[in-house]
Design an enzyme around this catalytic site. Sequence first.
Site, PDB file in Angstrom:
ATOM      1  N   TYR A 203       0.824  -1.213   0.000  1.00 35.12           N
ATOM      2  CA  TYR A 203       0.000   0.000   0.000  1.00 35.12           C
ATOM      3  C   TYR A 203       0.865   1.274   0.000  1.00 35.12           C
ATOM      4  CZ  TYR A 203      -4.209  -2.740   0.264  1.00 35.12           C
ATOM      5  OH  TYR A 203      -5.224  -3.623  -0.046  1.00 35.12           O
TER       6      TYR A 203
ATOM      7  N   ARG B 135       1.537   1.876  -3.576  1.00 34.39           N
ATOM      8  CA  ARG B 135       0.339   2.398  -4.281  1.00 34.39           C
ATOM      9  C   ARG B 135       0.070   3.845  -3.874  1.00 34.39           C
ATOM     10  NH1 ARG B 135      -4.662  -1.438  -3.743  1.00 34.39           N
ATOM     11  NH2 ARG B 135      -5.511   0.033  -5.280  1.00 34.39           N
TER      12      ARG B 135
ATOM     13  N   ASN C 261     -12.744   3.139  -5.766  1.00 33.78           N
ATOM     14  CA  ASN C 261     -11.318   3.473  -5.786  1.00 33.78           C
ATOM     15  C   ASN C 261     -10.877   4.065  -4.451  1.00 33.78           C
ATOM     16  OD1 ASN C 261     -11.496   2.661  -8.429  1.00 33.78           O
ATOM     17  ND2 ASN C 261     -11.664   4.742  -9.246  1.00 33.78           N
TER      18      ASN C 261
ATOM     19  N   HIS D 192     -14.658   1.330  -0.723  1.00 36.10           N
ATOM     20  CA  HIS D 192     -13.572   0.420  -0.326  1.00 36.10           C
ATOM     21  C   HIS D 192     -12.468   1.128   0.424  1.00 36.10           C
ATOM     22  CE1 HIS D 192     -14.994  -2.462  -3.725  1.00 36.10           C
ATOM     23  NE2 HIS D 192     -15.754  -2.528  -2.650  1.00 36.10           N
TER      24      HIS D 192
ATOM     25  N   GLY E  85     -16.063   2.544 -15.669  1.00 33.99           N
ATOM     26  CA  GLY E  85     -14.770   1.896 -15.434  1.00 33.99           C
ATOM     27  C   GLY E  85     -14.745   0.863 -14.332  1.00 33.99           C
ATOM     28  N   THR E  86     -15.774  -0.009 -14.295  1.00 29.59           N
ATOM     29  CA  THR E  86     -15.719  -1.101 -13.334  1.00 29.59           C
ATOM     30  C   THR E  86     -16.215  -2.385 -13.997  1.00 29.59           C
ATOM     31  OG1 THR E  86     -16.541  -1.996 -11.229  1.00 29.59           O
ATOM     32  CG2 THR E  86     -17.999  -0.449 -12.383  1.00 29.59           C
ATOM     33  N   SER E  87     -15.588  -3.486 -13.628  1.00 33.16           N
ATOM     34  CA  SER E  87     -15.984  -4.785 -14.214  1.00 33.16           C
ATOM     35  C   SER E  87     -17.217  -5.352 -13.514  1.00 33.16           C
ATOM     36  CB  SER E  87     -14.823  -5.773 -14.070  1.00 33.16           C
ATOM     37  OG  SER E  87     -14.589  -6.028 -12.672  1.00 33.16           O
TER      38      SER E  87
HETATM   39  N1  APR Z   1     -11.655   3.840 -19.171  1.00 35.60           N
HETATM   40  C1  APR Z   1     -12.728   3.224 -18.610  1.00 35.60           C
HETATM   41  N2  APR Z   1     -12.731   1.945 -18.200  1.00 35.60           N
HETATM   42  C2  APR Z   1     -11.588   1.246 -18.369  1.00 35.60           C
HETATM   43  C3  APR Z   1     -10.424   1.800 -18.958  1.00 35.60           C
HETATM   44  C4  APR Z   1     -10.489   3.156 -19.356  1.00 35.60           C
HETATM   45  N3  APR Z   1      -9.445   3.778 -19.917  1.00 35.60           N
HETATM   46  N4  APR Z   1      -9.468   0.827 -18.983  1.00 35.60           N
HETATM   47  C5  APR Z   1     -10.021  -0.282 -18.433  1.00 35.60           C
HETATM   48  N5  APR Z   1     -11.292  -0.039 -18.081  1.00 35.60           N
HETATM   49  C6  APR Z   1     -12.260  -0.930 -17.456  1.00 35.60           C
HETATM   50  C7  APR Z   1     -12.084  -2.403 -17.759  1.00 35.60           C
HETATM   51  O1  APR Z   1     -12.700  -2.732 -18.997  1.00 35.60           O
HETATM   52  C8  APR Z   1     -12.815  -3.026 -16.565  1.00 35.60           C
HETATM   53  O2  APR Z   1     -14.185  -3.201 -16.850  1.00 35.60           O
HETATM   54  O3  APR Z   1     -12.118  -0.817 -16.058  1.00 35.60           O
HETATM   55  C9  APR Z   1     -12.638  -2.000 -15.439  1.00 35.60           C
HETATM   56  C10 APR Z   1     -11.678  -2.436 -14.348  1.00 35.60           C
HETATM   57  O4  APR Z   1     -12.178  -3.584 -13.732  1.00 35.60           O
HETATM   58  P1  APR Z   1     -11.388  -4.181 -12.469  1.00 35.60           P
HETATM   59  O5  APR Z   1      -9.957  -4.318 -12.817  1.00 35.60           O
HETATM   60  O6  APR Z   1     -12.152  -5.408 -12.032  1.00 35.60           O
HETATM   61  O7  APR Z   1     -11.506  -3.052 -11.353  1.00 35.60           O
HETATM   62  P2  APR Z   1     -12.758  -2.655 -10.472  1.00 35.60           P
HETATM   63  O8  APR Z   1     -14.041  -2.968 -11.169  1.00 35.60           O
HETATM   64  O9  APR Z   1     -12.548  -1.266 -10.058  1.00 35.60           O
HETATM   65  O10 APR Z   1     -12.582  -3.628  -9.200  1.00 35.60           O
HETATM   66  C11 APR Z   1     -13.515  -3.486  -8.143  1.00 35.60           C
HETATM   67  O11 APR Z   1     -12.211  -5.063  -6.874  1.00 35.60           O
HETATM   68  O12 APR Z   1     -10.190  -5.869  -6.180  1.00 35.60           O
HETATM   69  C12 APR Z   1     -11.248  -5.080  -5.816  1.00 35.60           C
HETATM   70  O13 APR Z   1     -11.114  -3.389  -4.217  1.00 35.60           O
HETATM   71  C13 APR Z   1     -10.839  -3.667  -5.560  1.00 35.60           C
HETATM   72  O14 APR Z   1     -12.217  -1.704  -5.796  1.00 35.60           O
HETATM   73  C14 APR Z   1     -11.717  -2.837  -6.478  1.00 35.60           C
HETATM   74  C15 APR Z   1     -12.829  -3.797  -6.844  1.00 35.60           C
END
Ligand code: APR
Length: 249
Positions: free
Chosen positions: A69, A72, A104, A121, A186-188
Amino acid sequence: MWIDEPADGRHQDAGTLPHLVVFTGSGISVESGIKTFRASDGLWEEHSVEQVATFDGFRADPERVLTFYNQRRAQICRAQPNAAHKALAALEQDCFNVSIITQNIDDLHERAGSRSVLHLHGEILKARSSVDASLRYPVSGDIALGDVCDKGSQLRPDVVWFGESVPLFEQACALASQADFFLVVGTSLAVMPAASLLSYIGVDTPCALIDPDADALSPPGVRAINTTAGEGVPALVERWRRQKNFEPG
Ligand code: APR
């Protein structure tokens, strides 16, 4: 039109701005140079979640976790808000009452000027006691082994690790249920309970999702906008501000 006037005209009252709730993940910070988690070069490809993002991992090797951390935190302090963060902040000037719910732990939304940011988080620029979660301290540098809280326990990053409760989740659900419009960026949608927020928005609440993978990620009824945050968010905001209507183009 992915965003019409909400059916019940909730924000029609004179002088009130419509309430836009924005749910963001690591993708919105990619263009600020911060890695996502699950991409092929993501953080969870380089580090074991169990070792660096669980309390058991912290208990087993606190120095490894603190170092993870600290690295980061240093990177986040060097990063700058990008066009997406700034566009969302600009909306607050004249278009919307904006609430950001972010997964984030960086402070880029705040540094861009957003005034209402809920960190589901946690926040990497805060440390907390490892025995009393109410004891929190601002931190901009490293947390070292031996840095202790007022009760003498080792300080840890004030972030939510896997397997831990998400204290602000109920507050986030309430915000989602009050949204006139909901935007996901921007989240999966891979992590619960955060991703279940979408089930708390009103059935008539227009919702869109901005992500290069939006088609694959967007649940039924959510408008998929397949692009990056740095491109998609400013374009949408510009349209909303110029035309005072809520079509994505
Ligand atoms: N602009 C927008 N989205 C983007 C970009 C971009 N330039 N580049 C990548 N992405 C997308 C990817 O397509 C994906 O859908 O961002 C997403 C990232 O997904 P993850 O890596 O799973 O991250 P996130 O969804 O934030 O994870 C959620 O998981 O591990 C835990 O605590 C951690 O808060 C985090 C949580």
